[in-house]
Motif scaffolding. Structure first.
Motif, PDB file in Angstrom:
ATOM      1  N   ALA A  91      68.251  41.452  63.442  1.00 29.33           N
ATOM      2  CA  ALA A  91      66.980  41.230  62.755  1.00 29.33           C
ATOM      3  C   ALA A  91      66.903  39.749  62.405  1.00 29.33           C
ATOM      4  O   ALA A  91      65.828  39.209  62.174  1.00 29.33           O
TER       5      ALA A  91
ATOM      6  N   ILE B 288      71.482  52.402  62.293  1.00 27.60           N
ATOM      7  CA  ILE B 288      71.307  51.701  61.019  1.00 27.60           C
ATOM      8  C   ILE B 288      70.848  52.669  59.942  1.00 27.60           C
ATOM      9  O   ILE B 288      69.918  53.459  60.146  1.00 27.60           O
TER      10      ILE B 288
ATOM     11  N   PHE C 176      69.361  52.488  56.199  1.00 30.68           N
ATOM     12  CA  PHE C 176      68.807  51.516  55.257  1.00 30.68           C
ATOM     13  C   PHE C 176      68.835  52.062  53.842  1.00 30.68           C
ATOM     14  O   PHE C 176      68.690  53.264  53.626  1.00 30.68           O
TER      15      PHE C 176
ATOM     16  N   LYS D 163      63.430  53.809  55.195  1.00 28.99           N
ATOM     17  CA  LYS D 163      62.535  53.518  56.320  1.00 28.99           C
ATOM     18  C   LYS D 163      62.223  54.774  57.151  1.00 28.99           C
ATOM     19  O   LYS D 163      62.272  54.760  58.377  1.00 28.99           O
TER      20      LYS D 163
ATOM     21  N   LEU E 284      59.475  57.734  58.352  1.00 31.73           N
ATOM     22  CA  LEU E 284      58.031  57.781  58.601  1.00 31.73           C
ATOM     23  C   LEU E 284      57.481  58.987  57.850  1.00 31.73           C
ATOM     24  O   LEU E 284      57.790  60.131  58.184  1.00 31.73           O
TER      25      LEU E 284
ATOM     26  N   ASN F 230      54.571  60.291  57.546  1.00 35.37           N
ATOM     27  CA  ASN F 230      53.557  61.167  58.141  1.00 35.37           C
ATOM     28  C   ASN F 230      54.136  62.027  59.266  1.00 35.37           C
ATOM     29  O   ASN F 230      53.423  62.712  59.962  1.00 35.37           O
ATOM     30  N   LYS F 231      55.458  61.952  59.427  1.00 36.98           N
ATOM     31  CA  LYS F 231      56.108  62.764  60.464  1.00 36.98           C
ATOM     32  C   LYS F 231      57.123  63.716  59.832  1.00 36.98           C
ATOM     33  O   LYS F 231      57.666  63.424  58.767  1.00 36.98           O
TER      34      LYS F 231
ATOM     35  N   ASP G  75      60.679  65.090  63.756  1.00 37.79           N
ATOM     36  CA  ASP G  75      60.129  63.955  64.509  1.00 37.79           C
ATOM     37  C   ASP G  75      60.763  62.628  64.111  1.00 37.79           C
ATOM     38  O   ASP G  75      60.961  61.748  64.943  1.00 37.79           O
TER      39      ASP G  75
ATOM     40  N   ILE H 119      62.495  60.618  67.217  1.00 35.24           N
ATOM     41  CA  ILE H 119      61.944  59.347  67.687  1.00 35.24           C
ATOM     42  C   ILE H 119      63.031  58.407  68.215  1.00 35.24           C
ATOM     43  O   ILE H 119      62.818  57.676  69.187  1.00 35.24           O
ATOM     44  N   ALA H 120      64.215  58.492  67.604  1.00 31.65           N
ATOM     45  CA  ALA H 120      65.316  57.639  68.046  1.00 31.65           C
ATOM     46  C   ALA H 120      65.717  57.948  69.490  1.00 31.65           C
ATOM     47  O   ALA H 120      66.228  57.080  70.203  1.00 31.65           O
TER      48      ALA H 120
ATOM     49  N   ARG I 298      69.295  60.288  61.742  1.00 30.48           N
ATOM     50  CA  ARG I 298      68.543  59.489  62.706  1.00 30.48           C
ATOM     51  C   ARG I 298      69.413  58.375  63.299  1.00 30.48           C
ATOM     52  O   ARG I 298      69.326  58.071  64.482  1.00 30.48           O
TER      53      ARG I 298
END
Ligand SMILES: Nc1ncnc2c1ncn2[C@@H]1O[C@H](COP(=O)(O)OP(=O)(O)OP(=O)(O)O)[C@@H](O)[C@H]1O
Ligand SMILES: [Mg+2]
Lengths: 287, 220
Positions: free
Chosen positions: B50, B82, B84, B88, B90, B92-93, B97, B101-102, B149
């Motif tokens: 990052a 990672i 956090f 972090k 989402l 709305n999921k 999901d 997503i990963a 995740r």
């Protein structure tokens, strides 16, 4: 495939923003379509009016057959002349009688034919050149056997001017609205992008490639464009059927037609402009 | 596995890391500790790219930051999980999901994704929350989702920045157990915390930072 799913989901999720964009794009493309529609119909209408490109020569009453032949022969050599039609005194009378129909009796009292022989010249419409028509007319004025020359000078000029002026304005309007459609897509994608900035940040940290992140936005922008194009097309159809169906119709409006090309042009324009807008928007964003 | 060589990171005029050199072998469990502002988060950000170092070079799983192209970063990040401090997630999921997503970013087929997501959810004991939304979960549960995740892609390195910062003692213990379990399977772990209790008497390696300097490197 997953990108498409994301795009569709997002279309629904941000439906109000998207709907607003679609309406704006549809409006822009509708105006574009109306301009094209008008151009097409004006073009069609003027093509059906060849008489506008006609020069009529009224000849001396006592012109000899030999002089007529000579004149015709000369006219045939002019490259802008497409067709020559000789109408003798007798032909002219016959024509008048048929056009008067039932009222033809008013001519019966005449012991002499009051009409003049004439030559009708049709000028080539393609590569129309006013200067050359005028040069021809000037030349014809030198003939003492020609009494009068009637040429739809002003009408022709104004039609020509209006048409080319209209074409010019259309081009400008089309360009303007194309740019605004691109801009709407651009802004929409940008708004959508910022609304999902956190989500994108997470995707990035998980190892998503640039194209994975971009694809849904580009798909979404393009879908918005296409839907806008189809909506504009529907609007144009509605407009035309309204014009045609008016109860007190202006006769010309009945002749309006939608060119088939428009069915392809509007959605494709939506697609291309949407794609352009979203690509520009994404290209300028840092992520 | 991870090598820092004379790394310096400067923000505006603050030197967040100064001349830091260390290396971590595959399979190690390493704590990064030090007071607030010492540079712990900065060190981790340099690992997952990052941030880029202003001086020195970093080697991660055979990739060198000096020669690494921008385009290669996503592929490198797929080797790094990672966790956090601020999750972090989402919101709305669903939980499913969020984890899936990963794998979706890697283009893995949905059928395989389903198996793997359920497997990691079992590992963090949240199999029953598959269809919940993150807001419906407690802080400890949300943190376990972010761990799930992070590991679903089977990374070689797992990075965690204060993963227990907001959690109570029980949740913290539960999360530490999960990390030890993941480490036991061979994943290298970098764990930033200012909570000494987490590494005291564990015999694990501890890198201590202070004001951007690496001040000690010893067993906890
Ligand atoms: N993006 C940034 N811009 C400017 N300065 C920054 C930035 N990120 C960190 N810093 C500074 O760099 C120094 C180290 O910050 P860092 O976040 O690495 O500390 P930390 O050890 O993680 O602290 P904490 O325990 O509070 O999380 C701090 O002085 C901080 O203010
Ligand atoms: Mg920190």
């Amino acid at each position: 495939m997953y990108s498409l799913k994301l795009a569709l989901k997002s279309l629904w999720y941000d439906k109000w923003i998207n709907l607003l964009s679609i309406v704006s794009i549809a409006t822009g493309l509708f105006i574009l379509g109306t301009v094209l529609l008008s151009l097409y119909n004006i073009e069609r209408a003027t093509q059906n009016m060849p008489e506008r490109f006609t020069i009529t020569l009224f000849l001396n009453e006592k012109i000899s057959k030999k002089d007529v032949d000579l004149l015709i022969k000369r006219l045939k050599r002019e490259s802008i002349v497409k067709e020559i039609d000789y109408i003798s005194k007798e032909d002219a009378l016959k024509e008048l009688k048929t056009s008067l129909k039932d009222a033809a009796y008013i001519l019966e009292g005449l012991d002499e034919n009051p009409l003049f022989p004439s030559i009708v010249i049709k000028v080539r419409r393609e590569n129309f050149d006013r200067d050359r028509v005028e040069a021809l007319i000037k030349k014809l004025k030198g003939f003492n056997q020609i009494d009068e020359i009637i040429y739809a000078d002003e009408i022709l000029e104004s039609i020509q001017d209006v048409y080319s002026g209209f074409k010019f304005v259309s081009l400008g309007v089309s360009l303007l609205f194309s740019v605004s459609v691109v801009f709407v897509c651009y802004s929409t994608v940008k708004i959508l992008f910022f609304r999902r900035k956190e989500e994108i940040e997470v995707y990035k940290l998980l190892g998503a490639t640039r194209s994975f992140i971009r694809a849904p936005f580009i798909i979404e922008g393009t879908i918005i464009g296409i839907v806008g194009g189809v909506a504009a097309l529907a609007g144009n159809y509605l407009l035309v059927s309204l014009l045609k169906g008016m109860t007190n119709p202006v006769a010309v409006l009945k002749l309006i037609e939608i060119p088939v090309q428009l069915m392809v042009i509007l959605p494709v324009a939506g697609l291309v402009l949407g794609l352009t807008g979203s690509t520009i928007a994404l290209g300028r964003l840092k992520y | 596995m991870i090598g820092f060589n004379q790394v310096t990171k400067i923000y505006d005029n603050i030197t967040a890391l100064r001349n830091v050199t260390f290396s971590i072998e595959k399979g190690e469990f390493v704590f990064i500790t030090g007071p607030s502002g010492a540079g712990k988060s900065t060190l981790l950000k340099l690992v997952y790219l990052a941030e880029r170092p202003d001086e020195g070079s970093i080697n991660i799983a055979g990739w060198d930051t000096e020669t690494l192209k921008e385009k290669a970063i996503p592929y490198l990040r797929r080797n790094i999980g990672i966790v956090f401090q601020d999750f972090k997630l989402l919101y709305n999921k669903t939980v499913y999901d969020n984890i899936a997503i990963a794998l979706r970013i890697r283009g893995i087929k949905e059928a395989e994704i389903k198996d793997r997501v359920h497997e990691v959810l079992k590992m963090v004991n949240l199999r029953h929350k598959t269809d919940s939304y993150p807001r419906e979960l407690s802080g400890g549960e949300q943190q376990r989702i972010t761990i799930a995740r992070a590991i679903v892609g089977e990374p070689t390195v797992l990075i965690a920045d204060e993963p227990t910062g907001n959690l109570d003692v029980d949740n913290t213990a539960g999360i530490m157990r999960i990390f030890r379990e993941i480490n036991a399977k061979g994943t290298t772990i970098l764990f930033a915390t200012h909570n000494r209790d987490l590494f005291r008497n564990t015999g694990l390696r501890v890198l201590r930072l202070d004001n951007g300097n690496l001040v000690s490197d010893e067993k906890g």
